[in-house]
Design a protein around this motif. Structure first.
Motif, PDB file in Angstrom:
ATOM      1  N   ASN A   1      27.405  64.971  76.612  1.00  0.00           N
ATOM      2  CA  ASN A   1      28.116  64.211  75.694  1.00  0.00           C
ATOM      3  C   ASN A   1      27.957  62.642  75.998  1.00  0.00           C
ATOM      4  O   ASN A   1      27.878  62.155  76.929  1.00  0.00           O
ATOM      5  CB  ASN A   1      29.551  64.562  76.002  1.00  0.00           C
ATOM      6  N   LEU A   2      28.044  61.888  74.833  1.00  0.00           N
ATOM      7  CA  LEU A   2      28.089  60.499  74.772  1.00  0.00           C
ATOM      8  C   LEU A   2      29.580  60.185  74.968  1.00  0.00           C
ATOM      9  O   LEU A   2      30.260  60.550  74.346  1.00  0.00           O
ATOM     10  CB  LEU A   2      27.039  60.051  73.464  1.00  0.00           C
ATOM     11  N   SER A   3      29.888  58.907  75.534  1.00  0.00           N
ATOM     12  CA  SER A   3      30.991  58.748  75.962  1.00  0.00           C
ATOM     13  C   SER A   3      31.774  57.377  74.842  1.00  0.00           C
ATOM     14  O   SER A   3      32.845  57.343  75.185  1.00  0.00           O
ATOM     15  CB  SER A   3      30.943  58.103  77.509  1.00  0.00           C
ATOM     16  N   CYS A   4      30.930  57.158  74.287  1.00  0.00           N
ATOM     17  CA  CYS A   4      31.586  55.908  73.400  1.00  0.00           C
ATOM     18  C   CYS A   4      31.465  56.128  72.035  1.00  0.00           C
ATOM     19  O   CYS A   4      30.497  56.223  71.446  1.00  0.00           O
ATOM     20  CB  CYS A   4      30.583  54.576  73.751  1.00  0.00           C
ATOM     21  N   TYR A   5      32.393  55.859  71.295  1.00  0.00           N
ATOM     22  CA  TYR A   5      32.523  56.088  69.942  1.00  0.00           C
ATOM     23  C   TYR A   5      32.673  54.890  69.131  1.00  0.00           C
ATOM     24  O   TYR A   5      33.893  54.124  69.244  1.00  0.00           O
ATOM     25  CB  TYR A   5      33.645  57.093  69.464  1.00  0.00           C
ATOM     26  N   VAL A   6      31.716  54.434  68.237  1.00  0.00           N
ATOM     27  CA  VAL A   6      31.874  52.995  67.602  1.00  0.00           C
ATOM     28  C   VAL A   6      31.434  53.213  66.256  1.00  0.00           C
ATOM     29  O   VAL A   6      30.324  53.683  65.853  1.00  0.00           O
ATOM     30  CB  VAL A   6      30.871  52.123  68.391  1.00  0.00           C
ATOM     31  N   ASN A   7      32.279  52.699  65.378  1.00  0.00           N
ATOM     32  CA  ASN A   7      32.119  52.627  63.843  1.00  0.00           C
ATOM     33  C   ASN A   7      31.706  53.981  63.361  1.00  0.00           C
ATOM     34  O   ASN A   7      30.589  54.060  62.729  1.00  0.00           O
ATOM     35  CB  ASN A   7      30.951  51.427  63.550  1.00  0.00           C
ATOM     36  N   GLY A   8      32.262  54.911  63.790  1.00  0.00           N
ATOM     37  CA  GLY A   8      31.868  56.409  63.191  1.00  0.00           C
ATOM     38  C   GLY A   8      30.909  56.969  63.959  1.00  0.00           C
ATOM     39  O   GLY A   8      30.440  57.960  63.569  1.00  0.00           O
ATOM     40  N   ALA A   9      30.279  56.576  65.040  1.00  0.00           N
ATOM     41  CA  ALA A   9      29.021  57.366  65.819  1.00  0.00           C
ATOM     42  C   ALA A   9      29.256  57.231  67.259  1.00  0.00           C
ATOM     43  O   ALA A   9      29.575  56.312  67.700  1.00  0.00           O
ATOM     44  CB  ALA A   9      27.910  56.540  65.203  1.00  0.00           C
ATOM     45  N   TRP A  10      28.920  58.464  67.899  1.00  0.00           N
ATOM     46  CA  TRP A  10      28.813  58.531  69.352  1.00  0.00           C
ATOM     47  C   TRP A  10      27.434  57.608  69.686  1.00  0.00           C
ATOM     48  O   TRP A  10      26.523  57.815  69.176  1.00  0.00           O
ATOM     49  CB  TRP A  10      28.857  59.761  69.852  1.00  0.00           C
ATOM     50  N   LYS A  11      27.800  56.979  70.716  1.00  0.00           N
ATOM     51  CA  LYS A  11      26.583  56.412  71.488  1.00  0.00           C
ATOM     52  C   LYS A  11      27.013  56.026  73.038  1.00  0.00           C
ATOM     53  O   LYS A  11      28.139  56.117  73.501  1.00  0.00           O
ATOM     54  CB  LYS A  11      26.502  54.898  70.680  1.00  0.00           C
ATOM     55  N   ALA A  12      25.715  55.746  73.538  1.00  0.00           N
ATOM     56  CA  ALA A  12      26.012  55.628  75.230  1.00  0.00           C
ATOM     57  C   ALA A  12      24.659  55.128  75.386  1.00  0.00           C
ATOM     58  O   ALA A  12      23.737  55.865  75.191  1.00  0.00           O
ATOM     59  CB  ALA A  12      26.481  56.702  75.768  1.00  0.00           C
ATOM     60  N   SER A  13      24.501  54.091  76.409  1.00  0.00           N
ATOM     61  CA  SER A  13      23.023  53.850  76.952  1.00  0.00           C
ATOM     62  C   SER A  13      23.184  53.572  78.477  1.00  0.00           C
ATOM     63  O   SER A  13      22.450  53.026  79.022  1.00  0.00           O
ATOM     64  CB  SER A  13      22.466  52.530  76.124  1.00  0.00           C
TER      65      SER A  13
END
Length: 99
Positions: free
Chosen positions: A20-32
């Motif tokens: 699972n990606l941990s960051c939800y920004v502007n309607g999309a999950w992301k994480a790097s």
């Protein structure tokens, strides 16, 4: 993994899976950032993995929150209250999963 059992099937509805990606920004999950594994202490099996957000991910998220707050404040209070009530109703509709 734990989410395959019947009692945790509801997690699939909200998009939770083995990684699972941990960051939800502007309607999309992301994480790097780095990946963290959660382990069941009873049997040492991996429960799930979460890709952590980087500082840049968090900064982007905070910027998006700031912009969203400006829009939210423009919505009349009664309408905001109705939206919050609808969210509560949707959450209460899922309580049966924990019976």
């Amino acid at each position: 993994m734990w989410f395959i059992t019947r009692e945790h099937e509801f997690l699939k509805e909200i998009g939770i899976g083995p990684t699972n990606l941990s960051c939800y920004v502007n309607g999309a999950w992301k994480a790097s950032g780095p990946t963290v594994s959660t382990v069941n202490p009873a049997n040492n099996e991996t429960i799930a993995e979460v890709v952590e957000a980087s500082i840049e991910d968090y900064e982007e998220g905070m910027q998006a929150c700031n912009e969203a707050a400006k829009l939210w404040m423009q919505i009349p209070a009664p309408k905001r209250g109705d939206i919050v009530r609808q969210i509560g109703d949707a959450l209460r509709a899922k309580l049966h999963y924990f019976d």
